[in-house]
Design an enzyme around this catalytic site. Structure first.
Site, mmCIF file in Angstrom:
data_model
loop_
_atom_site.group_PDB
_atom_site.id
_atom_site.type_symbol
_atom_site.label_atom_id
_atom_site.label_comp_id
_atom_site.label_asym_id
_atom_site.label_seq_id
_atom_site.Cartn_x
_atom_site.Cartn_y
_atom_site.Cartn_z
ATOM 1 N N GLU A 25 -26.975 -101.236 -84.990
ATOM 2 C CA GLU A 25 -26.129 -102.576 -84.628
ATOM 3 C C GLU A 25 -25.196 -102.607 -85.629
ATOM 4 O O GLU A 25 -25.517 -102.523 -86.945
ATOM 5 C CB GLU A 25 -27.112 -103.588 -84.596
ATOM 6 C CG GLU A 25 -28.294 -103.421 -83.620
ATOM 7 C CD GLU A 25 -29.075 -104.501 -83.433
ATOM 8 O OE1 GLU A 25 -29.218 -105.110 -84.334
ATOM 9 O OE2 GLU A 25 -30.176 -104.460 -82.482
ATOM 10 N N CYS B 79 -30.627 -109.418 -87.473
ATOM 11 C CA CYS B 79 -30.714 -107.949 -87.471
ATOM 12 C C CYS B 79 -31.924 -107.506 -86.684
ATOM 13 O O CYS B 79 -32.964 -108.073 -86.490
ATOM 14 C CB CYS B 79 -30.883 -107.329 -89.005
ATOM 15 S SG CYS B 79 -32.120 -107.834 -89.805
#
Ligand code: SAH
Ligand code: SF4
Length: 347
Positions: free
Chosen positions: A93, A338
């Site tokens: 990501e 995250c």
């Protein structure tokens, strides 16, 4: 890590030695660096000023592989989250935070993370693998191409622990910094670490003026052990000493990141300990809202502190003369913290 001998595994020095070994003149490394990271082409065939024979050899012996964008989400606050697929099918990501004056990118340094902090979705699946330098830089290139603008700031605050992948993370920062590559000023490149002491001391010795952020979360040892169980062997007093050393060597101010969680690390006892830890330390405390995420399996049992408590803690620190800021949560509607987008889509 096995797989093909990807060109994006190489540091700047590594590219130089490879090309010298192949009998190429010294200036070729800069040409290659420019094509890979400034022009950011996706094939050797586009590298028009490299000899044809060299392009063929590179293609055969050091393939150029770039990530695929699998998903892209725009948050109501303007931040964007990208889900990227790497050459081996690994997913990572990247978050882009554009503003009028600058574009910041939060990049991942590993696929997953071995440290398993209790409040972080990245740690849930453990560590899959570390990223190559070029795989870190590619995240900035994806954002830059998508938004058609230059990246001004980059922070290693995505998935993974950069100091558990020290060499590659430093090589990535150097590519981001190099004028022949991305040309981002060293002070605009930040590493966020959970607090690996030896590596903080090593980072202090690096010649560039990169910025350091340390995820402290609690200055009470028992709370920190609970939140960050893998870091019990990195005690707070030694962590503080390493930050004193860092400040002494570099003259720079690291930031201490504290993600505030209701009744966990926002109590009066916690605030006193945070005050004691930061006093006499050249530092800047960043208070961050805990990001719960929306996926039910991302429920880690923590709640964000109330906005009032946030302001109270900020005021206490500021009154004590400690530089402190309250960071706005960005992208919480797109699983901004995250590991959350991957969690929401693939778990
Ligand atoms: N491993 C490094 C960098 C990646 S984590 C580190 O720990 O610093 C980046 C930041 O996100 C860290 O400060 C981490 O504590 C924070 N973080 C992780 N999960 C979060 C959550 N659910 N809400 C808010 N911040 C979170
Ligand atoms: Fe790893 Fe950082 Fe998440 Fe801890 S907070 S599990 S160190 S990514």
């Amino acid at each position: 890590m096995s797989g093909p001998n990807r060109i994006k595994q190489y540091s700047i020095e590594g590219l130089r030695s490879l090309l010298l070994e192949w009998g190429e003149p010294a200036y070729r490394a800069n040409q290659l660096l420019h094509w890979l990271y400034a022009a950011a082409v996706s094939s050797y065939q586009e590298m028009s000023d490299l000899p044809f024979s060299l392009r063929l050899r590179l293609e055969k012996e050091a393939p150029l592989i770039t990530p695929q964008v699998l998903d892209r989400r725009l948050s109501a606050d303007g931040s964007l989250k990208y889900l990227l697929e790497l050459w081996d099918g690994s997913l990572i990501e990247t978050v882009a935070i554009p503003s009028r004056n600058r574009l910041s990118v939060c990049f991942s340094t590993q696929v997953g993370c071995a440290l398993g902090c209790a409040f972080c979705t990245t740690g849930i699946g453990g560590l899959v693998r570390s990223l190559d330098p070029g795989e870190m830089v590619d995240q900035l290139l994806v954002v830059s191409r998508d938004l058609d603008r230059r990246v001004d700031n980059a922070v290693a605050m995505g998935e993974g622990e950069p100091f558990a992948n020290y060499e590659a993370a430093l090589s990535a920062l150097r590519i981001m910094n190099a004028s022949t590559a991305l040309g981002i000023g060293a002070r605009h490149l930040t590493v966020s670490t959970c607090g690996l002491i030896k590596q903080i001391e090593r980072f202090a010795q690096e010649p560039e003026q990169f910025t350091l952020a340390v995820s402290l979360h609690s200055a009470v040892q028992s709370t920190r052990d609970l939140l960050m169980p893998s870091l019990c062997n990195q005690p707070l007093d030694r962590l503080r000493d390493s930050l004193l050393l860092y400040a002494e060597i570099t003259g720079r101010r690291p930031s201490l990141e504290v993600t505030l969680m209701d009744s966990v690390n926002d109590t009066p006892k916690e605030v006193s300990a945070l005050l004691a830890f930061s006093r006499g330390l050249l530092c800047h405390v960043n208070l961050i809202p805990f990001n719960k995420g929306r996926s039910p399996d991302a429920d880690l049992g923590f709640k964000p502190s109330s906005p009032i408590r946030f302001q109270e803690i900020a005021a206490i620190l500021q009154d004590a003369g400690i530089a402190c800021s309250v960071r706005r949560s960005r992208g919480s509607d797109i699983q901004g913290a995250c590991g959350q987008l991957k969690g929401a889509l693939y778990r």
